[in-house]
Design a protein around this motif. Structure first.
Motif, mmCIF file in Angstrom:
data_model
loop_
_atom_site.group_PDB
_atom_site.id
_atom_site.type_symbol
_atom_site.label_atom_id
_atom_site.label_comp_id
_atom_site.label_asym_id
_atom_site.label_seq_id
_atom_site.Cartn_x
_atom_site.Cartn_y
_atom_site.Cartn_z
ATOM 1 N N ILE A 78 0.849 -1.185 0.000
ATOM 2 C CA ILE A 78 0.000 0.000 0.000
ATOM 3 C C ILE A 78 0.888 1.239 0.000
ATOM 4 O O ILE A 78 1.736 1.403 0.870
ATOM 5 N N LEU A 79 0.697 2.095 -0.999
ATOM 6 C CA LEU A 79 1.429 3.356 -1.050
ATOM 7 C C LEU A 79 0.705 4.367 -0.166
ATOM 8 O O LEU A 79 -0.488 4.616 -0.338
ATOM 9 N N VAL A 80 1.427 4.924 0.775
ATOM 10 C CA VAL A 80 0.855 5.833 1.761
ATOM 11 C C VAL A 80 1.458 7.213 1.565
ATOM 12 O O VAL A 80 2.668 7.390 1.626
ATOM 13 N N LEU A 81 0.606 8.200 1.289
ATOM 14 C CA LEU A 81 1.073 9.556 1.012
ATOM 15 C C LEU A 81 0.465 10.542 1.999
ATOM 16 O O LEU A 81 -0.740 10.501 2.273
ATOM 17 N N GLY A 82 1.306 11.433 2.499
ATOM 18 C CA GLY A 82 0.823 12.549 3.286
ATOM 19 C C GLY A 82 0.852 13.774 2.404
ATOM 20 O O GLY A 82 1.909 14.204 1.958
ATOM 21 N N ALA A 83 -0.318 14.326 2.095
ATOM 22 C CA ALA A 83 -0.398 15.392 1.097
ATOM 23 C C ALA A 83 -0.575 16.752 1.742
ATOM 24 O O ALA A 83 -1.347 16.923 2.682
ATOM 25 N N ASP A 84 0.145 17.716 1.206
ATOM 26 C CA ASP A 84 -0.041 19.108 1.576
ATOM 27 C C ASP A 84 -1.301 19.592 0.874
ATOM 28 O O ASP A 84 -1.386 19.602 -0.347
ATOM 29 N N ALA A 85 -2.317 19.995 1.650
ATOM 30 C CA ALA A 85 -3.605 20.371 1.067
ATOM 31 C C ALA A 85 -3.601 21.759 0.482
ATOM 32 O O ALA A 85 -4.568 22.157 -0.159
ATOM 33 N N GLU A 86 -2.556 22.525 0.697
ATOM 34 C CA GLU A 86 -2.549 23.909 0.229
ATOM 35 C C GLU A 86 -2.180 23.977 -1.253
ATOM 36 O O GLU A 86 -1.122 24.444 -1.640
ATOM 37 N N ALA A 87 -3.092 23.479 -2.064
ATOM 38 C CA ALA A 87 -2.874 23.506 -3.507
ATOM 39 C C ALA A 87 -2.897 24.944 -4.007
ATOM 40 O O ALA A 87 -3.659 25.767 -3.525
ATOM 41 N N ASP A 88 -2.051 25.212 -4.995
ATOM 42 C CA ASP A 88 -1.989 26.562 -5.550
ATOM 43 C C ASP A 88 -3.354 26.960 -6.104
ATOM 44 O O ASP A 88 -3.901 26.305 -6.985
ATOM 45 N N GLY A 89 -3.901 28.019 -5.592
ATOM 46 C CA GLY A 89 -5.146 28.532 -6.130
ATOM 47 C C GLY A 89 -6.405 28.006 -5.494
ATOM 48 O O GLY A 89 -7.492 28.475 -5.783
ATOM 49 N N ASN A 90 -6.307 26.998 -4.610
ATOM 50 C CA ASN A 90 -7.549 26.463 -4.057
ATOM 51 C C ASN A 90 -7.826 26.952 -2.636
ATOM 52 O O ASN A 90 -8.849 26.592 -2.046
#
Length: 368
Positions: A78-90
């Protein structure tokens, strides 16, 4: 680093307290790419909250000839990713799912970064779980959503440039392991989880200053939750070994958070339990194939595994370097081959016996 010899050529080697001991095979990536495998209580709670969990296309867009063979037997990766939610423009208001187009790439003006990356391996006999961290600055060949090479860059560029499928393909080429499932959780989810359990107690061995986040961390015990907990696991400036020290902190924090989530006080408290389940469901994104049946089966089959049985380690590295004007981490290709081969054949315990220092970043004693 594992590379395919050519299109369609793949390596295949032949080798698989009740409430607190029953685990569910739901891997949850938070800011620190936390792998959470919760109790049956969480399984039931998540079953009722599946409508709140976003699902996205996993590796379906990757050309079959560009993927490794599935694991022999019933082992799962299982690939586990921690994503930064601060997408450019959103303005930090849209989800991973909302920011992806039909082609699996980010919509114009959107981008998410996977600053923490882990591969969770569940053995075919469901008796062992291992988690291998891949430093975000690892300099590797990046692959797009179809599995085609797109030049060299830091590994986290795959998710940022080519979406979930690009991240899957890139990690599959590094490991020569088929990623059966993928889970992503944004930073807010991690904050919510620590708030839900009332905080996590950690020890900081010496005072230091994080110049990036402008936070002074004082020596001693601290109970961290919410924004403060997030700052703690994101810290790498001021630590003795940068991102490697951060990975150690993250792995230590996983264990402490898991134990708090599985504690009798949390599981037996319906309000606390519901907050924890909601914090997971509301901030989680999983691949479309990670369905109720798979989750239920894993919940049952992993019932004998405890938090202390999970092996945490980091992919072997060859130190820091520079490339294209940026600081990078070089992976140790030969040692990496040994590790991933052992993972592929469910021989992680043997690998750790032969390489006792491999799990040093996952010890419970923090080293700044």
């Amino acid at each position: 680093m594992s590379e395919y010899d050519g299109a369609g050529k793949r390596r295949a080697e032949k080798p698989r307290g009740w409430m607190r001991r029953h685990w569910v095979g739901v891997s949850i990536a938070s800011v620190l790419s936390v792998v959470l495998i919760g109790s049956a209580t969480y399984a039931l709670g998540l079953m009722g909250s599946l409508g709140d969990i976003d699902k996205v296309q996993g590796g379906a867009s990757i050309k079959p000839e560009n993927r490794p063979d599935p694991a022999p037997g019933q082992a799962l990766n299982i690939l586990v990713l921690g994503a930064d939610a601060e997408a450019d423009g959103n303005n930090n208001k849209s989800s991973i799912k909302a920011d992806l187009g039909s082609d699996g790439r980010w919509k114009e003006g959107r981008i998410h970064r996977s600053d923490t990356i882990m591969v969770a391996h569940i053995s075919a006999d469901r008796k062992n779980v291992s988690v291998v961290s891949i430093p975000r600055d690892s300099y590797v060949t990046i692959y797009d959503e179809t599995g085609e090479p797109r030049g060299e860059d830091k590994v986290n560029a795959a998710f940022a440039n080519y979406g979930p499928a690009g991240a899957i393909s890139t990690v599959e080429h590094i490991t020569d392991l088929r990623m059966d499932h993928m889970v992503i959780m944004d930073w807010d989810g991690f904050q919510d989880m620590t708030e839900a359990v009332g905080g996590v107690r950690v020890y900081i061995p010496e005072t230091f200053y994080d110049s990036s986040q402008k936070v002074t961390w004082e020596e001693g015990w601290h109970k961290l939750k919410g924004k403060k907990a997030l700052q703690y696991v994101r810290t790498r400036y001021g630590l003795s070994d940068g991102d490697f020290s951060r990975i150690q902190r993250q792995q230590n924090f996983i264990r402490l958070l898991l134990k708090k989530m599985m504690s009798g006080a949390n599981v037996s408290n319906p309000i606390s339990l519901q907050k924890t389940v909601s914090s997971v469901a509301n901030n989680l994104t999983i691949d479309e194939g990670f369905d109720t049946g798979t989750i239920t089966d894993l919940a049952w089959n992993l019932r004998g595994v405890s938090v202390d049985n999970v092996d945490f380690m980091t992919v072997p590295t060859a130190g820091y370097d520079t490339a294209n004007g940026q600081s990078i981490v070089r992976l140790d290709e030969a040692k990496g081959e040994d590790l991933w081969r052992m993972v592929r054949n469910d021989r992680v315990k043997k690998y750790l016996r032969l390489n006792p220092d491999a799990a040093k970043l996952g010890t419970e004693t923090e080293v700044s």
